[in-house]
Enzyme design. Structure first.
Site, PDB file in Angstrom:
ATOM      1  N   GLY A  46      76.490 124.576  58.538  1.00  0.00           N
ATOM      2  CA  GLY A  46      77.075 124.360  57.226  1.00  0.00           C
ATOM      3  C   GLY A  46      75.985 124.076  56.205  1.00  0.00           C
ATOM      4  O   GLY A  46      74.833 123.803  56.574  1.00  0.00           O
ATOM      5  N   GLN A  51      72.660 120.320  48.544  1.00  0.00           N
ATOM      6  CA  GLN A  51      71.459 120.215  49.379  1.00  0.00           C
ATOM      7  C   GLN A  51      70.336 121.137  48.907  1.00  0.00           C
ATOM      8  O   GLN A  51      69.185 120.946  49.272  1.00  0.00           O
ATOM      9  CB  GLN A  51      71.790 120.542  50.844  1.00  0.00           C
ATOM     10  N   CYS A  92      72.325 116.814  60.134  1.00  0.00           N
ATOM     11  CA  CYS A  92      72.265 117.230  58.731  1.00  0.00           C
ATOM     12  C   CYS A  92      70.903 117.868  58.478  1.00  0.00           C
ATOM     13  O   CYS A  92      69.874 117.305  58.865  1.00  0.00           O
ATOM     14  CB  CYS A  92      72.460 116.008  57.821  1.00  0.00           C
ATOM     15  N   LEU A  93      70.924 119.024  57.820  1.00  0.00           N
ATOM     16  CA  LEU A  93      69.670 119.720  57.528  1.00  0.00           C
ATOM     17  C   LEU A  93      68.822 118.926  56.529  1.00  0.00           C
ATOM     18  O   LEU A  93      67.621 119.155  56.430  1.00  0.00           O
ATOM     19  CB  LEU A  93      69.959 121.129  56.996  1.00  0.00           C
ATOM     20  N   HIS A 134      81.965 116.883  56.243  1.00  0.00           N
ATOM     21  CA  HIS A 134      80.547 116.519  56.044  1.00  0.00           C
ATOM     22  C   HIS A 134      79.997 117.208  54.784  1.00  0.00           C
ATOM     23  O   HIS A 134      79.335 116.575  53.964  1.00  0.00           O
ATOM     24  CB  HIS A 134      79.768 116.950  57.300  1.00  0.00           C
ATOM     25  N   GLU A 135      80.313 118.511  54.628  1.00  0.00           N
ATOM     26  CA  GLU A 135      79.795 119.251  53.462  1.00  0.00           C
ATOM     27  C   GLU A 135      80.461 118.767  52.174  1.00  0.00           C
ATOM     28  O   GLU A 135      79.807 118.682  51.127  1.00  0.00           O
ATOM     29  CB  GLU A 135      80.014 120.763  53.638  1.00  0.00           C
ATOM     30  N   HIS A 138      78.756 115.830  50.868  1.00  0.00           N
ATOM     31  CA  HIS A 138      77.539 116.163  50.106  1.00  0.00           C
ATOM     32  C   HIS A 138      77.881 116.400  48.628  1.00  0.00           C
ATOM     33  O   HIS A 138      77.143 115.988  47.741  1.00  0.00           O
ATOM     34  CB  HIS A 138      76.876 117.428  50.659  1.00  0.00           C
TER      35      HIS A 138
HETATM   36  O1  K1U Z   1      73.108 119.734  56.578  1.00  0.00           O
HETATM   37  C1  K1U Z   1      74.247 120.112  56.767  1.00  0.00           C
HETATM   38  O2  K1U Z   1      75.139 119.715  56.039  1.00  0.00           O
HETATM   39  C2  K1U Z   1      74.512 121.093  57.871  1.00  0.00           C
HETATM   40  C3  K1U Z   1      74.867 120.407  59.190  1.00  0.00           C
HETATM   41  C4  K1U Z   1      76.366 120.511  59.391  1.00  0.00           C
HETATM   42  C5  K1U Z   1      76.938 119.635  60.459  1.00  0.00           C
HETATM   43  C6  K1U Z   1      76.616 119.792  61.784  1.00  0.00           C
HETATM   44  C7  K1U Z   1      77.189 118.982  62.745  1.00  0.00           C
HETATM   45  C8  K1U Z   1      78.088 118.032  62.374  1.00  0.00           C
HETATM   46  C9  K1U Z   1      78.393 117.868  61.053  1.00  0.00           C
HETATM   47  C10 K1U Z   1      77.827 118.670  60.091  1.00  0.00           C
HETATM   48  C11 K1U Z   1      74.113 121.122  60.296  1.00  0.00           C
HETATM   49  O3  K1U Z   1      74.277 122.264  60.514  1.00  0.00           O
HETATM   50  S1  K1U Z   1      73.013 120.187  61.249  1.00  0.00           S
HETATM   51  C12 K1U Z   1      72.423 121.349  62.462  1.00  0.00           C
HETATM   52  C13 K1U Z   1      73.380 121.582  63.570  1.00  0.00           C
HETATM   53  O4  K1U Z   1      74.248 120.772  63.798  1.00  0.00           O
HETATM   54  C14 K1U Z   1      73.306 122.796  64.393  1.00  0.00           C
HETATM   55  C15 K1U Z   1      72.249 123.638  64.325  1.00  0.00           C
HETATM   56  C16 K1U Z   1      72.208 124.788  65.118  1.00  0.00           C
HETATM   57  C17 K1U Z   1      73.223 125.084  65.955  1.00  0.00           C
HETATM   58  C18 K1U Z   1      74.293 124.238  66.037  1.00  0.00           C
HETATM   59  C19 K1U Z   1      74.340 123.098  65.266  1.00  0.00           C
HETATM   60 ZN    ZN Z   2      74.425 117.535  55.726  1.00  0.00          ZN
END
Ligand code: K1U
Ligand code: ZN
Length: 180
Positions: A46, A51, A92-93, A134-135, A138
């Site tokens: 996401g 972000q 979270c990225l 979660h998004e 943000h």
């Molecule tokens: O930063 C963000 O908002 C994106 C975030 C979204 C998220 C993931 C898990 C739970 C809640 C919200 C991410 O994508 S973090 C990276 C991640 O979880 C992931 C990366 C690669 C493959 C699978 C998952």
């Molecule tokens: Zn995030």
């Protein structure tokens, strides 16, 4: 398309409240395309416009294994949330390398506009429901670490600031190397 810079916690710009999108067209299409490239490259499931320092109500999500089910939500609102809750280890990225449990409604129904401005409703559960909430946080200027205890949050903040100083030091060394 372009890969955009993702703001890192505790950057103050992550706490800005996003404004509704009012015009659709080329600019929004390019933002969606650039955000999708950025999310898949990271990789993540996401990304919110906040972000990438665009403070407008636009989020994208793709929780599929095949990474070919991009969903775009513009001006999203949660119109229904279940009483049942689920705890998910969120990431979270903007806070790379940190995962921790957050409790949220297990099922939600969202009302939003698509990239062309057409309204739709979407029901979600599991990771999709977690990710949309979660998004949407943000967009309200909220980062998931704000659900954690002050002790955990302060430790994460200190770790991120230490990493930031390391990144800045490496960039300065690279720039000095280029000058010689
Ligand atoms: O930063 C963000 O908002 C994106 C975030 C979204 C998220 C993931 C898990 C739970 C809640 C919200 C991410 O994508 S973090 C990276 C991640 O979880 C992931 C990366 C690669 C493959 C699978 C998952
Ligand atoms: Zn995030």
């Amino acid at each position: 398309m372009a890969i955009l810079n993702i703001l890192r916690y505790p950057d103050a710009r992550l706490h800005k409240v996003a404004k509704p999108v009012t015009e659709f067209g080329e600019r929004i299409n390019k933002l969606v395309a650039d955000m999708a490239e950025t999310m898949y490259d990271a990789p993540g499931v996401g990304l919110a416009a906040s972000q990438v320092d665009v403070h407008e109500q636009l989020i994208i999500v793709d929780t599929s294994e095949t990474k070919d089910e991009l969903r775009v939500f513009i001006n999203p609102t949660i119109v229904w949330a279940s009483a049942e809750k689920q705890v998910y280890d969120e990431g979270c990225l903007s806070v790379p390398g940190i995962y921790d449990g957050v409790e949220r409604p297990a099922q939600i129904k969202v009302s939003a506009l698509d990239a062309s401005g057409k309204p739709f409703e979407f029901s979600a559960d599991g990771l999709m429901a977690v990710c949309i909430q979660h998004e949407m946080d943000h967009l309200m200027g909220k980062v998931f670490v704000e659900y954690l205890s002050p002790l955990k949050r302060n430790r994460i903040k200190a770790k991120m600031l230490k990493e930031e100083r390391g990144i800045e030091r490496e960039a300065a060394l690279r720039a000095a190397g280029r000058r010689h």
